[in-house]
Design an enzyme around this catalytic site. Structure first.
Site: not given
Length: 455
Positions: A80, A160, A316, A337, A409
């Site tokens: 992070c 975490c 995809y 895919e 993304c």
């Protein structure tokens, strides 16, 4: 400023993907990590007449932005990178970074619908891949994440914040179990050792957990004892599968030479927006389930009623999540895919959800997209981080679908693809951002591209 020099400076601008750019002695310097306003010490890796690249060595003074609570591993673990920044500020930073990418590419006159935050800022991850190792040379066994900037050292992230208590119990318990047994971890520099990775996956909405212990074949150890240990843990969720993967590959990555089922089954179920999905050990699924529900809702809203009674191409397609959500109203959904295992799972999931108008095909999108038997009314693309490669944009544009919903993304590759789509008769109509990765540098985007009339 010469190579190997140690320099001190104030971090300047943060760019998308976890890179910062600053000024030192009139030179532009690039660094992985860094938060605007931090005072840091770094070593020079590359130096040119007007620019350079440095590696962070030490934080001298935090930024005024860093006011959020952090875990005890922060700045040590490589996970992070912006946990110390309040979440609303994180969203503002990501929003500005991504809009700048579109502005620099000259993409204009679209409707920007803002950035949507993750439903959960903490404990949102449904998958973690932990690595065996030690925190320092010849130290006790560790199981967790790589240290910042270190290829070898591993820190056990028992505090975490982006995983839940079950994940922490399984991770810490597994480390303690194998430390007591004295089994060696796998060393990538000489390819000797046994313990490699621990992969924990969870169905957020089903409460099902699957644990996969990954080792080499160099030790003949009876994993039945480890299975019994896991089954004895006091977990909130249900442990439905315990797997043992044998991996003798040289790369520091989870791959499968042999899969053994120690307990239960080699899959678990997850539910998203009323649909049920069977997820196998190595198949991709969004790592933030609640965030994925928001992301797919945005994509469905962008498609509007264009999917009603129409032919939809889901390119995809992964395990077919988006395509199956569209299939409720579509005439037909074709999914393509590259990963064959994902296609098998997608077709299984379509059957599981009683959707007989979905067909998922294994192959390269750029090659198969021209061989589908029907013309698309709506195309949905959700490509990997590199975006649509090769002639993919050209082939997709030539289908002439009225609209394309692009789930991305990586906004950098999205921008590149949008520029090419606009050169081929499409126009960016809407853009909305969805933060699936609180406290990390990444963010998802959903874009609606509309075909220009007369093209």
């Amino acid at each position: 400023m010469k190579r190997k020099d140690i320099i001190e400076f104030e971090v300047g601008k943060m760019e998308f993907g976890g890179v910062s750019r600053s000024i030192y002695e009139d030179k532009r310097i690039k660094m992985k990590g860094g938060i605007t306003g931090q005072k840091v010490r770094a070593v020079v890796k590359k130096s040119r007449s007007d620019s350079g690249e440095v590696k962070l060595l030490e934080l001298l003074e935090p930024s005024d932005m860093e006011t959020a609570p952090v875990c005890k591993h922060f700045r040590q673990c490589g996970g992070c990178s912006i946990l110390s920044i309040p979440y609303e500020k994180q969203l503002e930073i990501k929003r500005n970074q991504i809009l700048e990418l579109f502005d620099k590419a000259g993409i204009k006159d679209y409707d920007f619908l803002g950035i949507q935050g993750s439903p959960s800022q903490y404990a949102y991850r449904n998958k973690m891949e932990f690595t065996f190792g030690d925190e320092y040379k010849d130290g006790p066994l560790s199981l967790g994440m790589h240290k910042v900037g270190r290829f070898i050292d591993i820190v056990t992230v028992d505090d975490c914040r982006i995983i839940d208590e079950d994940f922490r119990k399984i991770m810490v318990g597994t480390r303690d179990y194998f430390e007591e047994k004295g089994l060696p971890y796998y060393r990538t520099f000489n390819h000797q050792g046994y313990l490699r990775h621990l992969v924990v996956r969870r169905g957020e909405n089903t409460g099902e957990i699957m644990v996969n212990i990954v080792t080499s074949s160099q030790v003949d150890y009876r994993m039945e004892d480890y299975k019994d240990f896991l089954l004895g843990l006091d977990l909130e969720n249900q442990l439905v599968g315990i797997l043992h993967t044998i991996n003798d590959g040289l790369a520091d990555a989870v791959q499968c030479d042999e899969l053994r089922i120690l307990h239960g089954r080699d899959y678990f179920y997850e539910e998203v927006l009323g649909l049920r999905f069977k997820i196998s050990p190595f198949s991709f699924f969004q790592t933030n389930t609640k965030g994925a529900e928001v992301l797919y809702t945005i994509a469905r809203e962008f498609a509007g009623d264009k999917g009603d009674g129409k032919v939809v191409f889901d390119l995809y397609s992964g395990t077919g999540t988006i395509g199956q959500l569209m299939a409720k109203t579509a005439k037909k959904v074709y999914g393509i895919e590259l990963v064959e295992e994902a296609v098998v799972a997608a077709n299984h999931n379509a059957g599981l959800n009683k959707l007989d108008n979905c067909e998922f095909i294994a192959g390269d999108v750029a090659k198969l997209v021209t061989s589908l038997p029907e013309k698309a009314d709506l195309i949905i693309v959700d490509p990997p981080r590199a975006g649509i490669l090769g002639n993919g944009v050209k082939d997709i544009a030539e289908f002439g679908a009225g609209e394309i919903v692009y789930v991305s993304c990586n906004p950098k590759s999205l921008v590149e693809n949008v520029v090419e789509f606009e050169s081929r008769g499409y126009k960016l109509d809407k853009l909305k951002l969805m933060d699936m990765f609180p406290s990390g540098p990444h963010c998802e985007s959903v874009a609606l591209l509309v075909r220009s009339e007369g093209i």
